[in-house]
Write a protein that holds these residues in place. Sequence first.
Motif, short mmCIF file in Angstrom:
data_model
loop_
_atom_site.label_atom_id
_atom_site.label_comp_id
_atom_site.label_asym_id
_atom_site.label_seq_id
_atom_site.Cartn_x
_atom_site.Cartn_y
_atom_site.Cartn_z
N ILE A 116 153.05 39.31 72.88
CA ILE A 116 153.06 38.34 73.98
C ILE A 116 152.09 38.68 75.10
CG2 ILE A 116 155.47 37.78 73.48
CD1 ILE A 116 156.29 39.40 75.93
N GLU A 123 159.37 36.42 63.84
CA GLU A 123 159.40 36.46 65.30
C GLU A 123 160.82 36.69 65.81
OE1 GLU A 123 157.66 32.86 66.72
OE2 GLU A 123 155.67 33.75 66.88
N ARG A 140 158.72 27.87 68.71
CA ARG A 140 158.08 29.15 68.46
C ARG A 140 158.40 30.10 69.60
NH1 ARG A 140 153.81 29.49 65.08
NH2 ARG A 140 154.16 31.73 65.41
N LEU A 195 149.24 36.09 75.92
CA LEU A 195 149.79 34.85 76.48
C LEU A 195 150.14 35.05 77.96
CD1 LEU A 195 152.46 32.57 74.85
CD2 LEU A 195 152.81 33.41 77.16
N HIS A 202 156.48 32.14 71.11
CA HIS A 202 155.45 32.11 72.15
C HIS A 202 155.70 30.98 73.15
CE1 HIS A 202 153.25 35.15 70.03
NE2 HIS A 202 152.18 35.03 70.80
#
Length: 363
Positions: A30, A8, A75, A33, A77
């Motif tokens: 992404i 990532e 993370r 999300l 995210h």
Amino acid sequence: MTARTDPEREMLEAALRGDAGAAESLTRAIADLVWTACLRATRGGAETEATFCDVMTALRANDFVRLKGFDGRARLHVYVALVARDLLSERVVKNLALDGDNGWRCFEAFFADDIRRMILRNLPGTDHAQDREDAYQAVCEALLKNDMQRLRAYSGRGSPSGFILQVIENLVIDFVRTIVPRRRLPAPVQRLSALDQSIFRLLYWERLAPDHRVLLPHLPRAEPPTTAADVGEAIIRVRAALPPGYSADAYGIEKMVDISAADENLLAGGSEAVPTPEDRLLEGQEATLVEQAVTVLREAMPRLSATERLYLQYALHGHPAREIARITGLPVETVHKLAQRVKNTLRGEIGETDAVKKWRLSV
């Protein structure tokens, strides 16, 4: 031996350098999300699609410069969610100024979970179920007051979501103060750690069960995160600091006795409803013996290991071995061995002391 890589972070770093392929990969990674977040802040349809395009454009601007602060501790995210939240919060505040009714609907949909989470943290327990509903209405009314003046006060500096959450937190605290009188921590508890003080409030003011599964969700976030063992040891420290027999009503108000009900018990032949002087003397002597025995036990507790103290805490509250095993995650066999070890240790430490002997004879 090479260091472990983080795909990532490598993808983000490549996108920050202007790598078109990495930028496209990051966009795809992404997108779901961001779309989910946009759904919460809009009414769906074309509005959601337009908001999604605006947020993604803002995130991609200048080679994802808004994500430059990512340091790998969480993370990717999670970090993206926080940045997207700020972008959407700013949009929600602007919508409040442009269209009050629609703006408020979007605001409430986006922040309702946060409002309820803050209220639950400040008013935990089943006794406060109605208070929590009242608190939610009170917070919403306060936010809407004077044409949403509190929300419109955002100056554009700093995190918009941080500003809004702070406003909400202040309103929740204001409401709690209207229903729960200010209470002072006992002096011995004031000398304990912040975790111990939080545990005291949850146990003695909010009347929550001394179980880490119940207490952990109501504790403030900490780094490193508070564990079940931390909670168990904090319970032990709090109880060791308090005088024997300490109890506190949830609001600091003594329970009232209905005189008519007491009269009915007495007329019905309940002679034990009114203790005789002899009864009171015996009760006082028993309480003294218990206090002396507990003092000896408290002095021996520090010589037990953390796991042994945690076991003893649950055992003294009447939890059987299987229940303790379920709570602590230990095998039942291990709990049985732990029980035997604790009993042997305490028998050797305090079994022959006068205070414990007298108490055992009394019961």
